[in-house]
Design an enzyme around this catalytic site. Structure first.
Site, PDB file in Angstrom:
ATOM      1  N   GLY A 138       0.781  -1.225   0.000  1.00 49.92           N
ATOM      2  CA  GLY A 138       0.000   0.000   0.000  1.00 49.92           C
ATOM      3  C   GLY A 138       0.817   1.281   0.000  1.00 49.92           C
ATOM      4  O   GLY A 138       0.337   2.322   0.446  1.00 49.92           O
ATOM      5  N   ASN A 166       1.562   2.997  -2.616  1.00 45.52           N
ATOM      6  CA  ASN A 166       0.875   3.919  -3.526  1.00 45.52           C
ATOM      7  C   ASN A 166      -0.381   4.494  -2.880  1.00 45.52           C
ATOM      8  O   ASN A 166      -0.709   5.666  -3.093  1.00 45.52           O
ATOM      9  CB  ASN A 166       0.547   3.223  -4.848  1.00 45.52           C
ATOM     10  CG  ASN A 166       1.746   3.200  -5.776  1.00 45.52           C
ATOM     11  OD1 ASN A 166       2.130   4.217  -6.339  1.00 45.52           O
ATOM     12  ND2 ASN A 166       2.367   2.026  -5.908  1.00 45.52           N
ATOM     13  N   HIS A 222       1.025   1.138 -13.301  1.00 47.90           N
ATOM     14  CA  HIS A 222       1.828  -0.031 -13.709  1.00 47.90           C
ATOM     15  C   HIS A 222       3.311   0.358 -13.638  1.00 47.90           C
ATOM     16  O   HIS A 222       3.696   1.415 -14.140  1.00 47.90           O
ATOM     17  CB  HIS A 222       1.447  -0.469 -15.128  1.00 47.90           C
ATOM     18  CG  HIS A 222       2.202  -1.687 -15.545  1.00 47.90           C
ATOM     19  ND1 HIS A 222       1.904  -2.939 -15.042  1.00 47.90           N
ATOM     20  CD2 HIS A 222       3.266  -1.845 -16.358  1.00 47.90           C
ATOM     21  CE1 HIS A 222       2.760  -3.812 -15.536  1.00 47.90           C
ATOM     22  NE2 HIS A 222       3.594  -3.177 -16.341  1.00 47.90           N
ATOM     23  N   GLU A 255     -10.853  -3.482 -20.920  1.00 45.98           N
ATOM     24  CA  GLU A 255     -10.919  -4.945 -20.831  1.00 45.98           C
ATOM     25  C   GLU A 255      -9.607  -5.621 -21.241  1.00 45.98           C
ATOM     26  O   GLU A 255      -9.434  -6.815 -21.058  1.00 45.98           O
ATOM     27  CB  GLU A 255     -12.131  -5.499 -21.614  1.00 45.98           C
ATOM     28  CG  GLU A 255     -12.191  -5.216 -23.094  1.00 45.98           C
ATOM     29  CD  GLU A 255     -12.371  -3.737 -23.448  1.00 45.98           C
ATOM     30  OE1 GLU A 255     -12.782  -2.925 -22.584  1.00 45.98           O
ATOM     31  OE2 GLU A 255     -12.050  -3.394 -24.597  1.00 45.98           O
ATOM     32  N   ALA A 288       8.879   7.731  -9.658  1.00 42.17           N
ATOM     33  CA  ALA A 288       7.771   7.802 -10.619  1.00 42.17           C
ATOM     34  C   ALA A 288       6.401   7.517  -9.987  1.00 42.17           C
ATOM     35  O   ALA A 288       5.522   8.383  -9.995  1.00 42.17           O
ATOM     36  CB  ALA A 288       8.035   6.845 -11.779  1.00 42.17           C
TER      37      ALA A 288
HETATM   38  C1  GAR Z   1       3.617  -1.210  -7.279  1.00 43.62           C
HETATM   39  O1  GAR Z   1       4.915  -1.194  -7.804  1.00 43.62           O
HETATM   40  C2  GAR Z   1       2.597  -1.179  -8.400  1.00 43.62           C
HETATM   41  O2  GAR Z   1       2.978  -0.376  -9.480  1.00 43.62           O
HETATM   42  C3  GAR Z   1       2.578  -2.630  -8.781  1.00 43.62           C
HETATM   43  O3  GAR Z   1       2.624  -3.335  -7.560  1.00 43.62           O
HETATM   44  C4  GAR Z   1       3.319  -2.541  -6.593  1.00 43.62           C
HETATM   45  C5  GAR Z   1       2.430  -2.384  -5.387  1.00 43.62           C
HETATM   46  O4  GAR Z   1       3.075  -1.685  -4.354  1.00 43.62           O
HETATM   47  N1  GAR Z   1       1.408  -2.937  -9.559  1.00 43.62           N
HETATM   48  C6  GAR Z   1       1.395  -3.847 -10.536  1.00 43.62           C
HETATM   49  O5  GAR Z   1       2.379  -4.514 -10.820  1.00 43.62           O
HETATM   50  C7  GAR Z   1       0.074  -3.974 -11.269  1.00 43.62           C
HETATM   51  N2  GAR Z   1       0.273  -4.630 -12.533  1.00 43.62           N
HETATM   52  P1  GAR Z   1       2.251  -0.979  -3.201  1.00 43.62           P
HETATM   53  O6  GAR Z   1       1.239  -1.988  -2.653  1.00 43.62           O
HETATM   54  O7  GAR Z   1       3.303  -0.668  -2.168  1.00 43.62           O
HETATM   55  O8  GAR Z   1       1.570   0.248  -3.750  1.00 43.62           O
END
Ligand code: GAR
Length: 202
Positions: free
Chosen positions: A14, A16, A108, A146, A178
């Site tokens: 979490g 992000n 992503h 989708e 980023a």
């Molecule tokens: C992040 O790097 C996000 O971009 C990636 O998972 C991580 C989650 O970190 N998402 C993906 O790969 C989706 N395809 P977080 O839980 O610390 O935010």
């Protein structure tokens, strides 16, 4: 002032989600309000981040039957205008995307169209970039449609790959340089569009 009601969907640490909460606290995410967090797994750190910020958190296990119905029902109950996938490691069906009327965006950890689509998530994305030998990677925020990681791109930012990088080191740099910058910016952009539509319909 009108604001868009935001739901953030998470699967893990979490960070992000935390970036979105911090941006809201600083007043940078101002057109939207994080009104609901949905965690697809119990016990993940994102749940305590939501709790610490006083945000309602629904734990809806992705592996259990009726997952998408329960997600749709939570979105409806909390009158959610837009959804932010912030480290959500599942893929929503076309049926859910049709039934949720508002915009949905996703972060992503690569420069789409590189290292994306089904099977590219978390550290696997960074491992793939290192295996290929690219010298630049980054992050992308895009609308969800989708096609996995296939929706319209909203924001992108490049990050250098450095000698000696491991997937973990690279993941951290991509997050710091980023992801944690782009996701709140993109959420604000989309929320502001929702608010201006609401205002013009009053
Ligand atoms: C992040 O790097 C996000 O971009 C990636 O998972 C991580 C989650 O970190 N998402 C993906 O790969 C989706 N395809 P977080 O839980 O610390 O935010």
């Amino acid at each position: 002032m009108l604001t868009a009601r935001i739901a953030v969907v998470v699967s893990g640490g979490g960070t992000n989600l935390q970036a979105l909460i911090d941006a809201q606290t600083r007043g940078e995410l101002k057109s939207g309000r994080i009104s609901l967090v949905i965690a697809d797994k119990d016990g993940v750190q994102a749940i305590s981040r939501a709790g610490a910020a006083g945000i309602v958190c629904a734990v809806i296990p992705r592996k259990e039957p009726g997952f998408e119905e329960k997600v749709l029902s939570a979105l409806e109950t909390h009158k959610i205008d837009m959804v932010v996938l912030a480290g959500f490691l599942g893929i929503f069906s076309a049926d859910l995307l049709r039934r949720f009327q508002g915009p949905m965006i996703n972060i992503h950890p690569a420069l789409i169209p590189s290292f994306c689509g089904k099977g590219f998530y978390g550290l696997r994305v960074h491992q793939a970039a290192l295996d290929y030998g690219v010298k630049v990677t980054g992050a992308t925020v895009h609308y969800v449609n989708e096609v996995a990681d296939g929706g319209e791109i909203i924001l992108q930012k490049a990050v250098d790959i450095l000698p000696g990088d491991t997937p973990e080191i690279l993941q951290r740099r991509v997050m710091e340089q980023a992801e944690w910058v782009l996701l709140p910016q993109a959420a604000e952009l989309v929320a502001a569009q929702i608010v201006s539509k609401k205002e013009s319909s009053i």
